[in-house]
Design a protein around this motif. Structure first.
Motif, mmCIF file in Angstrom:
data_model
loop_
_atom_site.group_PDB
_atom_site.id
_atom_site.type_symbol
_atom_site.label_atom_id
_atom_site.label_comp_id
_atom_site.label_asym_id
_atom_site.label_seq_id
_atom_site.Cartn_x
_atom_site.Cartn_y
_atom_site.Cartn_z
ATOM 1 N N ARG A 116 -18.368 7.435 -20.093
ATOM 2 C CA ARG A 116 -18.617 6.099 -20.627
ATOM 3 C C ARG A 116 -17.768 5.112 -19.837
ATOM 4 N N TRP A 117 -18.342 3.935 -19.551
ATOM 5 C CA TRP A 117 -17.620 2.959 -18.726
ATOM 6 C C TRP A 117 -16.319 2.506 -19.384
ATOM 7 N N GLN A 119 -14.410 4.314 -21.173
ATOM 8 C CA GLN A 119 -13.456 5.402 -20.942
ATOM 9 C C GLN A 119 -12.912 5.339 -19.519
#
Length: 561
Positions: A116-117, A119
Motif C-alpha cells: 500500500r502506498w 505503507q
C-alpha cells in the motif's frame, strides 16, 4: 534549516536504498556517480504540473510500467534524487524505466503490487530521516534481534529491560525472574504499557521530552501503581520517535553508567524498527561484515566508510579484545561467551561514539573508532612530560578500561584489550589491527594487565618481533649459547637463566642474586662458569647483545598469532 550532510550524496543514497530494500521495495538502479543528496519524500502523479523535486524521493502513484515514464522524466528534470514506481510485470517496461532513470541520474525503486502506498510512504520517510540525520545508525543493530539487545542491556546494567514501539506495545524484553515490578508484569501479560501508568508518564511530560530530542529520562518510582524507578530513551530516526527502551530498577541499584549504556542501546535499536515497523527481525550485520572484511583486507575502505557516514580519509583507532577463553573448553560454551561479549561491546561502543563499529575476526573482537574531527595524518599535540610514541586519548583509554572490567566481571575470564596506534586513514585499519594483535601477544604474558597502548609496551612489541624473526631464521643463532643450554639440560644447572637475569639487570649482582634467592658470590661463580663454557666475552658489547637476544629467544614460548 537542513542538518549538514555527513557523507557523500551517493553514500546517503546507498544507505537509504539498502534500508528500503525488502519485500515491499526492490532497488532497480542506484547511479554510481550520484550527485544529489536525499532529504525528503514527495508524492506525485504522472500528469502533475512540472514543479521542483529538489533532493526528493518521489513516490509516483497513479500509474505503472511505461505509463509512469512521463512522471519519472518530470521528477528527474525537477531535481529528484530517486523515484519509486510500480513497474508492473512486463520486463521490457522495467528496462525502459531503468534506461530513462540512468540517463537522468535517478535511483529507481520498484514497488510491489502488494504494497500500500501509505505503507511505503511511512517506511520511506523514516528511512530518509534516519539516513539524512544519522547515517551511522542506518545500518546498525546489536545482534540483529531486539530480544538479544534487551538481554545484553539488562546484563550490563543490572536492571530489567523492555522495548516498546511508538504505540507503547511491548516488542521485546529481558529475562526478569522475581525482579519485575507490577507495571512490568502487566506490560508483558497485556503486551502493552498499562493505561494508568501511561497516563502518569504523559502527565509528567516523559514522551514530550523523548520526542523533543535524544535524551535519557529518569522516571521516579510510584509505589501506588507498583512501579519502581525507571530510565527511558527514545528510539529515534531523525525527528521521529519510533519507540522506547526502558530499564526498570530491581532490588539492587543500577550500574552507574546505566544512562550512557541505555543511550547506546537505543541507537542500536533504530534500524530494527526502521526495517521492520511492525515486527522486528534479524539484520545481516552488514556494518560488522564490512568491518571484518576491511580488517582482513578483503573489502575496500570506501564500502565501510559509506555505511558509517564518514570519509575514507577519516582517522581511526582500532581496539583489539582477546577474551582469553580457556582453550579446549566446550565449543558451544565458547561461542555463547563470544556472542555475549560481542553484545556487551556493541552496546558500549555505540554509547561511546555513534560511528564506532564492533566486529569479530579470528576469535577476537575488534572495535573501530573513527574520529571524524581529525583529518588524515592528524596527531594531537603531546602532553607536557609525555613520553614519545602514541599516547591513547585519555577518554578512550578510560572507556576501554571500564569495558574490559565489565567483560571480566560478566565472562569470568582474564579479558585483555589493546589500543593500537591511530590509523591515519580508514584504509590503514588492517595495519592498526596487526599492531593491536602484537600488543595482545605481548600482554598474554601478564594476565593481570587489562589494557595496554602501543606506547606502554612499545619496546616489548619490538623485541617480540625481533625474536620472531630470529625464530623464523634457524641459521641465525649463536652456537655458543646452544652449548650452554645443552650443559644446563645434562647437568640440571641454571647457568642460562642466571646469565639472562644478569644481562637483563645490567650486571646488578645483588639485585639478581636476591631474585634467585642465592648468595651474590654464588651468582658471580655462575656468570664466570657460563662465560667459560660458552666462550662469550661479557666485556664485548656486541657479544653481550647477541647473548641476551639468544637467551631471550630460547626462553620465549611459541609465538601465537
Amino acid at each position: 534549516m537542513r542538518p549538514p550532510q555527513t557523507a557523500p550524496a551517493a553514500d546517503h543514497l546507498r544507505h537509504a536504498a539498502a534500508a528500503l530494500s525488502g519485500p515491499l521495495i526492490e532497488v532497480l538502479l542506484v547511479p554510481p556517480d550520484a550527485r544529489r543528496a536525499l532529504s525528503s519524500v514527495v508524492i506525485a502523479e504522472p500528469y502533475d504540473e512540472p514543479r521542483p523535486y529538489d533532493e526528493a524521493l518521489v513516490l509516483l502513484i497513479g500509474a505503472r510500467g511505461e505509463a509512469a515514464l512521463r512522471g519519472l522524466i518530470a521528477a528527474g528534470r525537477g531535481g529528484a534524487t530517486a523515484v519509486a514506481v510500480r513497474t508492473g510485470a512486463d520486463p521490457e517496461a522495467v528496462e525502459v524505466l531503468r534506461r530513462a532513470a540512468a540517463e537522468l541520474g535517478l535511483a529507481l525503486l520498484g514497488v510491489s503490487d502488494d504494497a500500500r502506498w501509505e505503507q511505503v510512504e511511512a517506511v520511506a520517510r523514516t528511512v530518509v530521516d534516519a539516513v539524512r540525520q544519522a547515517p551511522d545508525v542506518a545500518e546498525e543493530a546489536a545482534d540483529g534481534d531486539l530480544f538479544s539487545l534487551a538481554q545484553t542491556l539488562a546484563t550490563l546494567t543490572g536492571g530489567v529491560v523492555s522495548v516498546e514501539d511508538a504505540a507503547n506495545r511491548v516488542l521485546a524484553y529481558s529475562r526478569s525472574g522475581d525482579r519485575a515490578d507490577e507495571v512490568r508484569r502487566l506490560s508483558i501479560l497485556g503486551h502493552a504499557c498499562p493505561d494508568a501508568y501511561l497516563a502518569v508518564l504523559r502527565e509528567a511530560g516523559v514522551y514530550a521530552r523523548l520526542r523533543a530530542g535524544e535524551e535519557v529520562v529518569e522516571v521516579a518510582e510510584r509505589p501506588d501503581l507498583g512501579a519502581r524507578r525507571r530510565f527511558v530513551a527514545g528510539i529515534r530516526a531523525g525527528d521521529r520517535l519510533l519507540g522506547t527502551v526502558w530499564i526498570q530498577e530491581g532490588p539492587q541499584a543500577l550500574d552507574g553508567r546505566t544512562a550512557e549504556l541505555l543511550l547506546g542501546a537505543s541507537r542500536l535499536a533504530t534500524l530494527l524498527l526502521i526495517r521492520h515497523p511492525v515486527r522486528p527481525g534479524r539484520d545481516g550485520g552488514l556494518r560488522e561484515e564490512l568491518a571484518a572484511g576491511l580488517l582482513e583486507e578483503r573489502v575496500p575502505p570506501g564500502a565501510l566508510a559509506g555505511r558509517l557516514g564518514i570519509g575514507p580519509d577519516c582517522r581511526t583507532t582500532v581496539l583489539g579484545i582477546d577474551l582469553r577463553q580457556t582453550v579446549g573448553a566446550d565449543g558451544p560454551a565458547l561461542e555463547l561467551g563470544r556472542a555475549r561479549a560481542a553484545g556487551i561491546v556493541a552496546v558500549h561502543a555505540a554509547a561511546y561514539r555513534r560511528t564506532a563499529v564492533t566486529t569479530q575476526s579470528d576469535g577476537r573482537l575488534y572495535v573501530l573508532v573513527p574520529d571524524p574531527a581529525a583529518g588524515p595524518g592528524h596527531t594531537a599535540p603531546p602532553r607536557p612530560g609525555a613520553s614519545p610514541g602514541h599516547l591513547a586519548d585519555a577518554k578512550l583509554l578510560t572507556w576501554t578500561v571500564e569495558l574490559v572490567t565489565t567483560l571480566r566481571r560478566h565472562l569470568g575470564s582474564p579479558v585483555q584489550a589493546a589500543i593500537a596506534q591511530p590509523a591515519p586513514r580508514l584504509g590503514d585499519a588492517p595495519t592498526a589491527r596487526r599492531s593491536a594483535d602484537r600488543i595482545l601477544r605481548v600482554m598474554g604474558r601478564d594476565p593481570e594487565r587489562t589494557v595496554a597502548t602501543y606506547a606502554q609496551v612499545r619496546a616489548a612489541v619490538v623485541l617480540d618481533e625481533i625474536l620472531g624473526l630470529l625464530a623464523e631464521s634457524p641459521t641465525v643463532h649463536d652456537p655458543a649459547l646452544r652449548r650452554l643450554a645443552e650443559h644446563d639440560r645434562r647437568n640440571g644447572t641454571e647457568l642460562c637463566e642466571s646469565l639472562l637475569r644478569y644481562l637483563d639487570a645490567f650486571g646488578e649482582v645483588k639485585e639478581v642474586a636476591a631474585g634467585l634467592h642465592i648468595h651474590p658470590n654464588t651468582l658471580r661463580h655462575r656468570i664466570r662458569r657460563a662465560a667459560q663454557l660458552s666462550g662469550v666475552d661479557l666485556a664485548d658489547p656486541d657479544q653481550r647483545l647477541v647473548a641476551l637476544l639468544e637467551l631471550r629467544r630460547m626462553r620465549a614460548p611459541a609465538r601465537l598469532p
